[in-house]
Design a protein around this motif. Structure first.
Motif, PDB file in Angstrom:
ATOM      1  N   THR A  26       0.832  -1.212   0.000  1.00 20.19           N
ATOM      2  CA  THR A  26       0.000   0.000   0.000  1.00 20.19           C
ATOM      3  C   THR A  26       0.864   1.258   0.000  1.00 20.19           C
ATOM      4  O   THR A  26       0.443   2.301  -0.466  1.00 20.19           O
ATOM      5  N   VAL A  27       2.089   1.143   0.519  1.00 22.89           N
ATOM      6  CA  VAL A  27       2.980   2.296   0.601  1.00 22.89           C
ATOM      7  C   VAL A  27       3.923   2.347  -0.591  1.00 22.89           C
ATOM      8  O   VAL A  27       4.183   3.409  -1.162  1.00 22.89           O
ATOM      9  N   ALA A  28       4.430   1.168  -0.996  1.00 17.71           N
ATOM     10  CA  ALA A  28       5.552   1.111  -1.932  1.00 17.71           C
ATOM     11  C   ALA A  28       5.154   0.602  -3.320  1.00 17.71           C
ATOM     12  O   ALA A  28       6.017   0.265  -4.115  1.00 17.71           O
ATOM     13  N   ALA A  29       3.838   0.531  -3.623  1.00 18.93           N
ATOM     14  CA  ALA A  29       3.405   0.033  -4.924  1.00 18.93           C
ATOM     15  C   ALA A  29       4.026   0.859  -6.037  1.00 18.93           C
ATOM     16  O   ALA A  29       4.273   2.047  -5.849  1.00 18.93           O
ATOM     17  N   PRO A  30       4.238   0.297  -7.227  1.00 20.53           N
ATOM     18  CA  PRO A  30       3.947  -1.109  -7.599  1.00 20.53           C
ATOM     19  C   PRO A  30       5.000  -2.094  -7.127  1.00 20.53           C
ATOM     20  O   PRO A  30       6.129  -1.729  -6.843  1.00 20.53           O
ATOM     21  N   PHE A  31       4.558  -3.354  -7.088  1.00 19.17           N
ATOM     22  CA  PHE A  31       5.387  -4.455  -6.629  1.00 19.17           C
ATOM     23  C   PHE A  31       5.583  -5.480  -7.740  1.00 19.17           C
ATOM     24  O   PHE A  31       4.725  -5.639  -8.599  1.00 19.17           O
ATOM     25  N   VAL A  32       6.682  -6.203  -7.695  1.00 20.04           N
ATOM     26  CA  VAL A  32       6.873  -7.378  -8.533  1.00 20.04           C
ATOM     27  C   VAL A  32       7.104  -8.555  -7.586  1.00 20.04           C
ATOM     28  O   VAL A  32       7.895  -8.447  -6.655  1.00 20.04           O
ATOM     29  N   GLU A  33       6.379  -9.653  -7.829  1.00 19.88           N
ATOM     30  CA  GLU A  33       6.547 -10.823  -6.976  1.00 19.88           C
ATOM     31  C   GLU A  33       7.545 -11.796  -7.577  1.00 19.88           C
ATOM     32  O   GLU A  33       7.502 -12.098  -8.767  1.00 19.88           O
ATOM     33  N   GLY A  34       8.452 -12.290  -6.773  1.00 21.22           N
ATOM     34  CA  GLY A  34       9.390 -13.315  -7.199  1.00 21.22           C
ATOM     35  C   GLY A  34       8.888 -14.677  -6.763  1.00 21.22           C
ATOM     36  O   GLY A  34       7.690 -14.892  -6.610  1.00 21.22           O
ATOM     37  N   HIS A  35       9.802 -15.593  -6.560  1.00 17.30           N
ATOM     38  CA  HIS A  35       9.421 -16.936  -6.141  1.00 17.30           C
ATOM     39  C   HIS A  35       9.134 -16.966  -4.648  1.00 17.30           C
ATOM     40  O   HIS A  35       9.672 -16.176  -3.876  1.00 17.30           O
ATOM     41  N   HIS A  36       8.252 -17.882  -4.264  1.00 16.93           N
ATOM     42  CA  HIS A  36       7.995 -18.151  -2.853  1.00 16.93           C
ATOM     43  C   HIS A  36       7.608 -16.892  -2.085  1.00 16.93           C
ATOM     44  O   HIS A  36       8.006 -16.704  -0.938  1.00 16.93           O
ATOM     45  N   GLY A  37       6.855 -16.026  -2.739  1.00 13.92           N
ATOM     46  CA  GLY A  37       6.321 -14.875  -2.032  1.00 13.92           C
ATOM     47  C   GLY A  37       7.287 -13.731  -1.840  1.00 13.92           C
ATOM     48  O   GLY A  37       6.960 -12.750  -1.195  1.00 13.92           O
ATOM     49  N   SER A  38       8.499 -13.850  -2.404  1.00 13.34           N
ATOM     50  CA  SER A  38       9.427 -12.736  -2.289  1.00 13.34           C
ATOM     51  C   SER A  38       8.960 -11.590  -3.200  1.00 13.34           C
ATOM     52  O   SER A  38       8.376 -11.835  -4.253  1.00 13.34           O
ATOM     53  N   CYS A  39       9.203 -10.371  -2.795  1.00 12.84           N
ATOM     54  CA  CYS A  39       8.703  -9.216  -3.531  1.00 12.84           C
ATOM     55  C   CYS A  39       9.766  -8.121  -3.571  1.00 12.84           C
ATOM     56  O   CYS A  39      10.600  -8.006  -2.676  1.00 12.84           O
ATOM     57  N   ILE A  40       9.676  -7.317  -4.633  1.00 17.69           N
ATOM     58  CA  ILE A  40      10.501  -6.121  -4.688  1.00 17.69           C
ATOM     59  C   ILE A  40       9.632  -4.989  -5.208  1.00 17.69           C
ATOM     60  O   ILE A  40       8.787  -5.189  -6.075  1.00 17.69           O
ATOM     61  N   CYS A  41       9.812  -3.804  -4.676  1.00 24.25           N
ATOM     62  CA  CYS A  41       8.998  -2.666  -5.094  1.00 24.25           C
ATOM     63  C   CYS A  41       9.752  -1.851  -6.150  1.00 24.25           C
ATOM     64  O   CYS A  41      10.969  -2.004  -6.339  1.00 24.25           O
ATOM     65  N   ARG A  42       9.028  -1.012  -6.834  1.00 23.83           N
ATOM     66  CA  ARG A  42       9.623  -0.219  -7.903  1.00 23.83           C
ATOM     67  C   ARG A  42      10.739   0.678  -7.368  1.00 23.83           C
ATOM     68  O   ARG A  42      11.761   0.865  -8.016  1.00 23.83           O
ATOM     69  N   HIS A  43      10.526   1.217  -6.203  1.00 28.71           N
ATOM     70  CA  HIS A  43      11.537   2.094  -5.618  1.00 28.71           C
ATOM     71  C   HIS A  43      12.880   1.358  -5.492  1.00 28.71           C
ATOM     72  O   HIS A  43      13.930   1.892  -5.855  1.00 28.71           O
ATOM     73  N   CYS A  44      12.835   0.125  -4.998  1.00 25.95           N
ATOM     74  CA  CYS A  44      14.076  -0.636  -4.821  1.00 25.95           C
ATOM     75  C   CYS A  44      14.670  -1.021  -6.170  1.00 25.95           C
ATOM     76  O   CYS A  44      15.896  -1.030  -6.328  1.00 25.95           O
ATOM     77  N   LEU A  45      13.811  -1.353  -7.153  1.00 30.00           N
ATOM     78  CA  LEU A  45      14.320  -1.674  -8.487  1.00 30.00           C
ATOM     79  C   LEU A  45      15.070  -0.491  -9.077  1.00 30.00           C
ATOM     80  O   LEU A  45      16.129  -0.644  -9.680  1.00 30.00           O
ATOM     81  N   GLU A  46      14.504   0.697  -8.902  1.00 35.12           N
ATOM     82  CA  GLU A  46      15.162   1.884  -9.449  1.00 35.12           C
ATOM     83  C   GLU A  46      16.489   2.130  -8.752  1.00 35.12           C
ATOM     84  O   GLU A  46      17.491   2.481  -9.384  1.00 35.12           O
ATOM     85  N   THR A  47      16.505   1.933  -7.460  1.00 34.78           N
ATOM     86  CA  THR A  47      17.747   2.111  -6.711  1.00 34.78           C
ATOM     87  C   THR A  47      18.783   1.093  -7.166  1.00 34.78           C
ATOM     88  O   THR A  47      19.956   1.429  -7.387  1.00 34.78           O
ATOM     89  N   ALA A  48      18.345  -0.156  -7.361  1.00 31.68           N
ATOM     90  CA  ALA A  48      19.258  -1.213  -7.781  1.00 31.68           C
ATOM     91  C   ALA A  48      19.813  -0.942  -9.173  1.00 31.68           C
ATOM     92  O   ALA A  48      20.994  -1.190  -9.440  1.00 31.68           O
TER      93      ALA A  48
END
Ligand code: ZN
Ligand code: ZN
Length: 106
Positions: A26-48
């Protein structure tokens, strides 16, 4: 990741937490889900994408769970391989809720 103690039969957006920054959907959307429920948000993707780490010792990627050596991004709680970074960026670019553009640098 999923919020500890969440109800698997009644998952809400606030039950999904980014593995890297621990903010919820709800805070960090949008999200991408990986395997086994792992997730990364757009903010972290941009930082990475803007600050890829140099190749490192073998590590297990938090999203694909495979052992990698390629340039990765990591926080104190999770690590990301280059392949997952690129794939997640593509997923977001296709998602109408994902902003429609790939994060800068991917
Ligand atoms: Zn995040
Ligand atoms: Zn990966």
């Amino acid at each position: 990741m999923h919020r500890p103690g969440c109800d698997p039969d009644d998952m809400r957006e606030s039950d999904f937490l980014c593995d890297f920054c621990h903010r919820d959907w709800t805070v960090a959307a949008p999200f991408v889900e990986g395997h086994h429920g792992s997730c990364i948000c757009r903010h972290c993707l941009e930082t990475a994408a803007l600050a890829p780490a140099p190749a490192s010792d073998p590590f297990h990627c938090s999203l694909c769970l495979e052992e990698r050596r390629d340039p990765a991004w990591s926080t104190t709680s999770a690590r990301l391989c280059r392949r997952c970074l690129v794939q997640s960026a593509r997923v977001l670019a296709r998602d109408p809720d994902g902003g429609g553009t790939p994060p800068a640098g991917t």
